[in-house]
Design a protein around this motif. Structure first.
Motif, PDB file in Angstrom:
ATOM      1  N   ASN A  55       6.801   7.497  -3.080  1.00  0.00           N
ATOM      2  CA  ASN A  55       6.541   7.943  -1.706  1.00  0.00           C
ATOM      3  C   ASN A  55       5.027   8.092  -1.580  1.00  0.00           C
ATOM      4  OD1 ASN A  55       6.420   9.102   0.806  1.00  0.00           O
ATOM      5  ND2 ASN A  55       7.981  10.658   0.397  1.00  0.00           N
ATOM      6  N   TYR A  56       4.351   6.941  -1.512  1.00  0.00           N
ATOM      7  CA  TYR A  56       2.895   6.927  -1.654  1.00  0.00           C
ATOM      8  C   TYR A  56       2.173   7.603  -0.489  1.00  0.00           C
ATOM      9  CZ  TYR A  56       4.146   3.588  -5.273  1.00  0.00           C
ATOM     10  OH  TYR A  56       4.703   2.989  -6.371  1.00  0.00           O
ATOM     11  N   ALA A  57       2.718   7.486   0.714  1.00  0.00           N
ATOM     12  CA  ALA A  57       2.074   8.127   1.858  1.00  0.00           C
ATOM     13  C   ALA A  57       2.086   9.648   1.699  1.00  0.00           C
ATOM     14  CB  ALA A  57       2.771   7.717   3.153  1.00  0.00           C
ATOM     15  N   ALA A  58       3.234  10.189   1.319  1.00  0.00           N
ATOM     16  CA  ALA A  58       3.335  11.639   1.123  1.00  0.00           C
ATOM     17  C   ALA A  58       2.506  12.077  -0.082  1.00  0.00           C
ATOM     18  CB  ALA A  58       4.791  12.048   0.939  1.00  0.00           C
ATOM     19  N   ALA A  60      -0.270  10.645  -1.201  1.00  0.00           N
ATOM     20  CA  ALA A  60      -1.681  10.628  -0.814  1.00  0.00           C
ATOM     21  C   ALA A  60      -2.026  11.875  -0.013  1.00  0.00           C
ATOM     22  CB  ALA A  60      -1.978   9.373   0.002  1.00  0.00           C
ATOM     23  N   LYS A  61      -1.159  12.244   0.901  1.00  0.00           N
ATOM     24  CA  LYS A  61      -1.391  13.445   1.708  1.00  0.00           C
ATOM     25  C   LYS A  61      -1.443  14.687   0.828  1.00  0.00           C
ATOM     26  CE  LYS A  61       0.433  15.921   5.738  1.00  0.00           C
ATOM     27  NZ  LYS A  61       1.515  15.941   6.770  1.00  0.00           N
ATOM     28  N   SER A  86      -2.355   5.887  -5.101  1.00  0.00           N
ATOM     29  CA  SER A  86      -1.472   5.978  -3.936  1.00  0.00           C
ATOM     30  C   SER A  86      -1.986   5.105  -2.801  1.00  0.00           C
ATOM     31  CB  SER A  86      -1.366   7.438  -3.469  1.00  0.00           C
ATOM     32  OG  SER A  86      -0.840   8.268  -4.480  1.00  0.00           O
ATOM     33  N   LEU A  87      -3.276   5.225  -2.506  1.00  0.00           N
ATOM     34  CA  LEU A  87      -3.879   4.443  -1.421  1.00  0.00           C
ATOM     35  C   LEU A  87      -3.851   2.945  -1.745  1.00  0.00           C
ATOM     36  CD1 LEU A  87      -6.893   6.822  -0.766  1.00  0.00           C
ATOM     37  CD2 LEU A  87      -4.979   6.412   0.802  1.00  0.00           C
ATOM     38  N   LEU A  90      -0.576   1.676  -0.915  1.00  0.00           N
ATOM     39  CA  LEU A  90      -0.392   1.641   0.536  1.00  0.00           C
ATOM     40  C   LEU A  90      -1.176   0.510   1.195  1.00  0.00           C
ATOM     41  CD1 LEU A  90      -0.572   5.473   1.269  1.00  0.00           C
ATOM     42  CD2 LEU A  90       1.446   4.018   1.544  1.00  0.00           C
ATOM     43  N   GLU A  92      -4.571   0.208   1.214  1.00  0.00           N
ATOM     44  CA  GLU A  92      -5.785   0.738   1.842  1.00  0.00           C
ATOM     45  C   GLU A  92      -6.936   0.657   0.833  1.00  0.00           C
ATOM     46  OE1 GLU A  92      -5.253   4.536   3.719  1.00  0.00           O
ATOM     47  OE2 GLU A  92      -3.174   4.087   4.273  1.00  0.00           O
TER      48      GLU A  92
END
Length: 309
Positions: A55-58, A60-61, A86-87, A90, A92
Motif C-alpha cells: 500500500n505504497y500511497a499510504a 508514503a504518507k 514507496s514513491l 508509485l 514518482e
C-alpha cells in the motif's frame, strides 16, 4: 518496553492476516500517547507495515508524517529510504530521488543503498551531470566502505561509457574487478565488459568473461551472463554453440523468466541460421505460448511469419 509489546501484538495480527487491525491498534496507541518515544517508534512501524502490504500511497504518507513530526526525528535515514522506495513504486521519480538523496546524507545504515538508488534513478533520467555529482559524493563518503564503494565505482564506469569514453570505462570496470573480485559489482563490471567487447567485435574476450560469471552464479546475473555467452557465440557465427548456450539459460536458470524469453528468441534465430527451420518454428511457438513481454512477442511473431508459419 511498551513499544516492543505493541510491535509484538502488531506482528501477531499480521501473521493472522489481520493487517487492518494491526494498523488500527497502532493508530489507537498513538492517539492515546501522543508525542511519546513509543508512539513515534510505532508510527514508523506502521509505515513499514503498509509498505509490506504494497500500500505504497499510504506508506508514503505515513513516512512523511513520521519525518515531519520533528526536524531531527530518530531513524530519519531509514524513513527517508523507505519513503523513496514507496514513491519509486508509485512512479514518482523526482520525489523518490529527493527522498533517497536525503537518506544518503542521514548517516544511517541505509545511506549507501539510498545513494545507489539515487544514482540509478538519475541515470535513467539521462542527467549525466547529476550522476557525476552523486558518484563523486559516493567516492568521498564511502572511500573506506568495502561494500558500497565497489557499487559506486561500477556505476562510475557506466557513466564513463554513457559519456562516450569506452577506454576509461573499461579501465574503471577492470579496476573494480581487481580491487573487489568477489563483490557483486565485480561481476556486473565483467558483464559490462562483455557488452563492450561485443560492441568492439571481440567475441572471444566477451565469451571468456561471460562464462566466468555464468559458471559462478545462480542468480539473475548468472542468467544474464549465460545469455551473453550465447550472444558471443552468435557474434562468432558458431550457431551450434550458441544454441547450446541459450538452452542452458532455459534449463539452468529456470527462475528468470525474462532471460529465458530472450534466450528462446535468440535460440530460434540460432536454429534458423544453422538451417533447422522446423526447430526454429517450434522454438518461436514455445516462446509465444509463454506470453513474453510485448517487444519480444512481436519479434517472435515476425520471425515465425518470415519462416512461413
Amino acid at each position: 518496553y511498551v513499544a516492543d509489546a505493541m510491535i509484538g501484538v502488531q506482528y501477531c495480527l499480521v501473521a493472522q492476516g489481520k493487517e487492518e487491525e494491526a494498523t488500527s491498534a497502532i493508530d489507537q496507541f498513538v492517539r492515546e500517547n501522543p508525542g511519546t518515544p513509543a508512539a513515534k517508534d510505532l508510527e514508523l512501524k506502521k509505515a513499514d507495515l503498509l509498505f509490506g502490504q504494497k500500500n505504497y500511497a499510504a506508506a508514503a504518507k505515513a513516512y512523511q508524517s513520521y519525518l515531519t513530526a520533528e526536524p531531527e526525528v530518530k531513524n530519519r535515514g531509514q524513513a527517508y529510504y523507505w519513503l523513496g522506495r514507496s514513491l519509486q513504486s508509485l512512479g514518482e521519480p523526482v520525489e523518490a530521488i529527493r527522498a533517497f538523496d536525503a537518506a544518503s546524507t542521514a548517516g544511517s545504515r541505509f545511506s549507501g543503498a539510498a545513494l545507489l538508488e539515487a544514482i540509478d534513478m538519475v541515470s535513467a533520467q539521462g542527467d549525466g551531470a547529476r550522476v557525476h555529482e552523486l558518484v563523486a559524493r559516493g567516492e568521498r563518503s564511502f572511500a573506506s566502505d568495502n561494500e558500497v564503494l565497489p557499487d559506486v565505482l561500477y556505476r562510475k564506469g557506466r557513466l564513463l561509457a554513457d559519456n562516450g569514453n569506452p577506454v576509461e570505462a573499461r579501465r574503471q570496470w577492470e579496476d573494480v574487478i581487481r580491487r573487489s573480485p568477489g563483490h557483486r559489482a565485480a561481476d556486473q563490471s565483467r558483464l559490462s565488459l562483455v557488452r563492450l567487447s561485443l560492441s568492439q567485435g571481440d567475441a572471444v574476450q566477451a565469451r571468456s568473461l561471460a562464462q566466468q560469471v555464468a559458471t559462478s552464479r545462480t542468480d539473475e546475473l548468472g542468467a544474464e551472463a549465460q545469455f551473453l555467452v550465447g550472444e558471443a557465440w552468435s557474434a562468432a557465427g558458431d550457431w551450434k554453440q550458441a544454441a547450446t548456450a541459450y538452452l542452458r539459460v532455459r534449463y539452468v536458470f529456470t527462475s528468470y523468466r525474462d532471460w529465458i524469453h530472450r534466450a528462446l528468441l535468440e535460440l530460434g534465430r540460432a536454429y534458423d541460421r544453422s538451417g533447422d527451420k522446423a526447430r526454429a518454428q517450434e522454438t518461436y511457438r514455445d516462446l509465444l505460448n509463454r506470453k513474453p513481454e510485448e517487444s519480444i512477442r512481436r519479434e517472435a511473431e515476425r520471425r515465425l511469419g518470415a519462416l512461413g508459419s
